[in-house]
Motif scaffolding. Structure first.
Motif, PDB file in Angstrom:
ATOM      1  N   TYR A  74      26.369  27.003  94.599  1.00 46.64           N
ATOM      2  CA  TYR A  74      25.158  27.484  93.924  1.00 46.64           C
ATOM      3  C   TYR A  74      25.137  27.060  92.452  1.00 46.64           C
ATOM      4  O   TYR A  74      24.111  26.583  91.940  1.00 46.64           O
ATOM      5  N   LEU A  75      26.259  27.218  91.754  1.00 46.66           N
ATOM      6  CA  LEU A  75      26.314  26.889  90.332  1.00 46.66           C
ATOM      7  C   LEU A  75      26.168  25.392  90.097  1.00 46.66           C
ATOM      8  O   LEU A  75      25.512  24.968  89.137  1.00 46.66           O
ATOM      9  N   ASN A  76      26.760  24.565  90.977  1.00 51.00           N
ATOM     10  CA  ASN A  76      26.627  23.117  90.793  1.00 51.00           C
ATOM     11  C   ASN A  76      25.176  22.673  90.933  1.00 51.00           C
ATOM     12  O   ASN A  76      24.693  21.842  90.160  1.00 51.00           O
ATOM     13  N   ILE A  77      24.460  23.245  91.894  1.00 51.48           N
ATOM     14  CA  ILE A  77      23.042  22.892  92.061  1.00 51.48           C
ATOM     15  C   ILE A  77      22.224  23.429  90.890  1.00 51.48           C
ATOM     16  O   ILE A  77      21.354  22.732  90.354  1.00 51.48           O
ATOM     17  N   THR A  78      22.497  24.664  90.485  1.00 43.97           N
ATOM     18  CA  THR A  78      21.771  25.256  89.359  1.00 43.97           C
ATOM     19  C   THR A  78      21.946  24.423  88.099  1.00 43.97           C
ATOM     20  O   THR A  78      20.977  24.133  87.389  1.00 43.97           O
ATOM     21  N   PHE A  98      32.270  10.802  95.999  1.00 45.01           N
ATOM     22  CA  PHE A  98      33.102  11.999  96.002  1.00 45.01           C
ATOM     23  C   PHE A  98      33.496  12.440  97.412  1.00 45.01           C
ATOM     24  O   PHE A  98      34.609  12.918  97.637  1.00 45.01           O
ATOM     25  N   SER A  99      32.588  12.277  98.366  1.00 47.07           N
ATOM     26  CA  SER A  99      32.933  12.670  99.736  1.00 47.07           C
ATOM     27  C   SER A  99      33.954  11.717 100.345  1.00 47.07           C
ATOM     28  O   SER A  99      34.892  12.143 101.033  1.00 47.07           O
ATOM     29  N   SER A 100      33.782  10.411 100.107  1.00 46.57           N
ATOM     30  CA  SER A 100      34.732   9.447 100.673  1.00 46.57           C
ATOM     31  C   SER A 100      36.090   9.530  99.980  1.00 46.57           C
ATOM     32  O   SER A 100      37.137   9.382 100.629  1.00 46.57           O
ATOM     33  N   VAL A 101      36.100   9.793  98.662  1.00 44.02           N
ATOM     34  CA  VAL A 101      37.360   9.960  97.944  1.00 44.02           C
ATOM     35  C   VAL A 101      38.121  11.169  98.466  1.00 44.02           C
ATOM     36  O   VAL A 101      39.356  11.180  98.512  1.00 44.02           O
ATOM     37  N   TYR A 111      26.000  16.202  90.856  1.00 48.25           N
ATOM     38  CA  TYR A 111      25.017  16.954  91.640  1.00 48.25           C
ATOM     39  C   TYR A 111      24.975  16.432  93.080  1.00 48.25           C
ATOM     40  O   TYR A 111      25.047  17.200  94.044  1.00 48.25           O
ATOM     41  N   GLY A 112      24.904  15.119  93.220  1.00 48.72           N
ATOM     42  CA  GLY A 112      24.881  14.523  94.551  1.00 48.72           C
ATOM     43  C   GLY A 112      26.198  14.701  95.285  1.00 48.72           C
ATOM     44  O   GLY A 112      26.222  15.026  96.475  1.00 48.72           O
ATOM     45  N   GLY A 113      27.314  14.511  94.557  1.00 48.44           N
ATOM     46  CA  GLY A 113      28.627  14.635  95.181  1.00 48.44           C
ATOM     47  C   GLY A 113      28.917  16.029  95.700  1.00 48.44           C
ATOM     48  O   GLY A 113      29.633  16.193  96.695  1.00 48.44           O
ATOM     49  N   GLY A 114      28.354  17.039  95.046  1.00 56.76           N
ATOM     50  CA  GLY A 114      28.554  18.409  95.495  1.00 56.76           C
ATOM     51  C   GLY A 114      27.991  18.657  96.885  1.00 56.76           C
ATOM     52  O   GLY A 114      28.559  19.418  97.678  1.00 56.76           O
ATOM     53  N   PHE A 115      26.887  18.000  97.204  1.00 59.99           N
ATOM     54  CA  PHE A 115      26.272  18.135  98.531  1.00 59.99           C
ATOM     55  C   PHE A 115      27.105  17.449  99.610  1.00 59.99           C
ATOM     56  O   PHE A 115      27.349  18.015 100.680  1.00 59.99           O
ATOM     57  N   SER A 116      27.515  16.223  99.344  1.00 65.87           N
ATOM     58  CA  SER A 116      28.157  15.425 100.393  1.00 65.87           C
ATOM     59  C   SER A 116      29.581  15.878 100.698  1.00 65.87           C
ATOM     60  O   SER A 116      30.067  15.686 101.818  1.00 65.87           O
ATOM     61  N   THR A 117      30.256  16.483  99.726  1.00 65.51           N
ATOM     62  CA  THR A 117      31.645  16.902  99.938  1.00 65.51           C
ATOM     63  C   THR A 117      31.728  18.272 100.595  1.00 65.51           C
ATOM     64  O   THR A 117      32.784  18.646 101.124  1.00 65.51           O
ATOM     65  N   LEU A 118      30.637  19.012 100.585  1.00 66.81           N
ATOM     66  CA  LEU A 118      30.650  20.373 101.127  1.00 66.81           C
ATOM     67  C   LEU A 118      31.047  20.441 102.607  1.00 66.81           C
ATOM     68  O   LEU A 118      31.897  21.273 102.972  1.00 66.81           O
TER      69      LEU A 118
END
Length: 405
Positions: free
Chosen positions: A217-221, A270-273, A323-330
């Motif tokens: 939530y905080l990363n998106i905010t 970030f997701s691939s790393v 912001y983008g990396g937070g979505f893909s790594t979740l």
């Protein structure tokens, strides 16, 4: 053809590139407002509701995706494309409530179900590189704006705003139908109702759930607080630097294009790393460290040389990447804690944070700048503090996992 690219990657991109076009809202927001002879703020609720229902439908319909991705892909196709077409109809009939119901509610449900549908399937097919797989899909969501924006800007002058909605609704319906035809679980996968029948409340009671939810939530905010204001922020900065109106438009357009590239690149990177680390939390720690560095460097540089362009561009680009990396790594982070049997359900529950962040992110920066009459530097200070909280939360979650191991 039993191939992971045909059965998982291509359908994922077809779905996410379609539904990700919701982020083109700024292209036609003012045009819709002009059609209704009202302010942009009035129609803005259409987009806010779309993001809210994205999160809520993901939270409640995760078990549907878990059980049957064919059915969920059809639900996504129907809700998203019908909502898109009915938005055009609502504009042509000057039915403002129709905008909220079609673009906000109906499309929002299609967004949530469509966002979830390909994720677990990718993780099953790409079992050795789950992070890369989810990065590919979620990158499609970010890339959608880059693809759809010029298409919309070409169509609107030629066929009109309403017909643009009708034409693209048909185009997206074709793409999502092809995804429905192609998408398939890998051979040997068997849905287990018993394993998947964990109650949502039991998942939410786990120690790691709330820290992960608030971190997400905080990363998106933070991302939205800056991204939603970047046009106005850049205008002020470029005026201070003596740029002409014509050059300001060109610089802002270029920055927006680079923003999109960093957003998309961050989703893949970030997701691939994270596939290289024993603990997926490490990828988030790098992500938050980068965002903290970008905010801190900007604030320090501003004290030395106000509105130094390179520090502003670095801030915008790196925050977009995080912001983008937070979505893909979740998804892979949740897989590490909850396992694959309930991943769609728990992923949907955590995506409810997106619903609330979609409302609070824009409002946070707007409140600071327009209500409190403080500068954009204050916005950066606030999100710096929130990124530090996020770093603390993911460190706590990593500690829980390490104790399990």
């Amino acid at each position: 053809m039993e191939n992971k690219w045909v059965r998982a990657a291509i359908p994922a991109l077809l779905i996410h590139v379609s539904i990700g076009s919701v982020y083109c809202w700024s292209v036609y927001k003012q045009l819709i407002a002009d059609e209704f002879n009202t302010s942009a703020a009035t129609v803005e609720w259409g987009f806010s509701l779309a993001i809210f229902f994205l999160g809520m439908s993901a939270a409640f319909l995760g078990p549907l995706v878990e059980k049957d991705i064919k059915r969920s892909s059809l639900v996504a196709l129907f809700c998203f494309t019908l909502g898109f077409a009915l938005t055009g109809l609502s504009i042509s009939t000057h039915f403002l409530l129709g905008i909220y119901l079609s673009f906000g509610v109906l499309m929002g449900i299609g967004l949530g179900v469509g966002y979830l549908t390909p994720v677990k399937n990718l993780m099953l097919w790409f079992s050795g590189n789950k992070g890369l797989a989810t990065g590919i899909a979620v990158a499609g969501f970010g890339l959608a704006k880059v693809i759809a924006t010029p298409a919309m800007e070409i169509l609107i002058p030629k066929v009109g705003l309403v017909n643009m909605f009708y034409i693209l609704a048909c185009f997206y319906a074709g793409m999502m139908f092809l995804a429905f035809v192609l998408i398939k679980r890998p051979k040997g996968y068997v849905y287990s109702a018993k394993k998947s029948a964990v109650k949502r409340f039991d998942l939410m009671k786990r120690k790691e759930f709330l820290p992960i939810w608030f971190m997400f939530y905080l990363n998106i905010t933070c991302g939205l607080a800056l991204i939603s204001q970047e046009k106005d922020f850049l205008k002020i900065v470029l005026h201070e630097k003596g740029f002409t109106e014509a050059s300001i438009i060109g610089v802002i357009a270029t920055v927006m294009a680079v923003d999109a590239a960093f957003n998309t690149g961050g989703r893949l990177f970030f997701s691939s790393v994270s596939d290289r680390f024993k603990f997926r939390e490490t990828s988030y720690k790098i992500l938050f460290s980068m965002s903290i560095f970008a905010c801190g460097a900007y604030l320090i540089m501003h004290m030395i040389s106000p509105y130094e362009l390179w520090s502003i561009f670095m801030l915008l680009f790196l925050v977009n990447a995080g912001y983008g990396g937070g979505f893909s790594t979740l998804p892979v982070l949740l897989d590490q804690h909850y396992g694959m049997s309930t991943i769609s359900t728990v992923h949907g529950l955590v995506l409810s944070a997106w619903a609330f962040a979609g409302l609070s992110g824009n409002q946070l920066s707007s409140f600071i700048v327009h209500k409190l009459h403080l500068s954009y530097n204050t916005v950066v200070m606030v999100i710096l503090a929130l990124y530090m909280v996020s770093f603390g939360l993911i460190t706590y979650v990593k500690g829980l996992k390490q104790r399990e191991v």
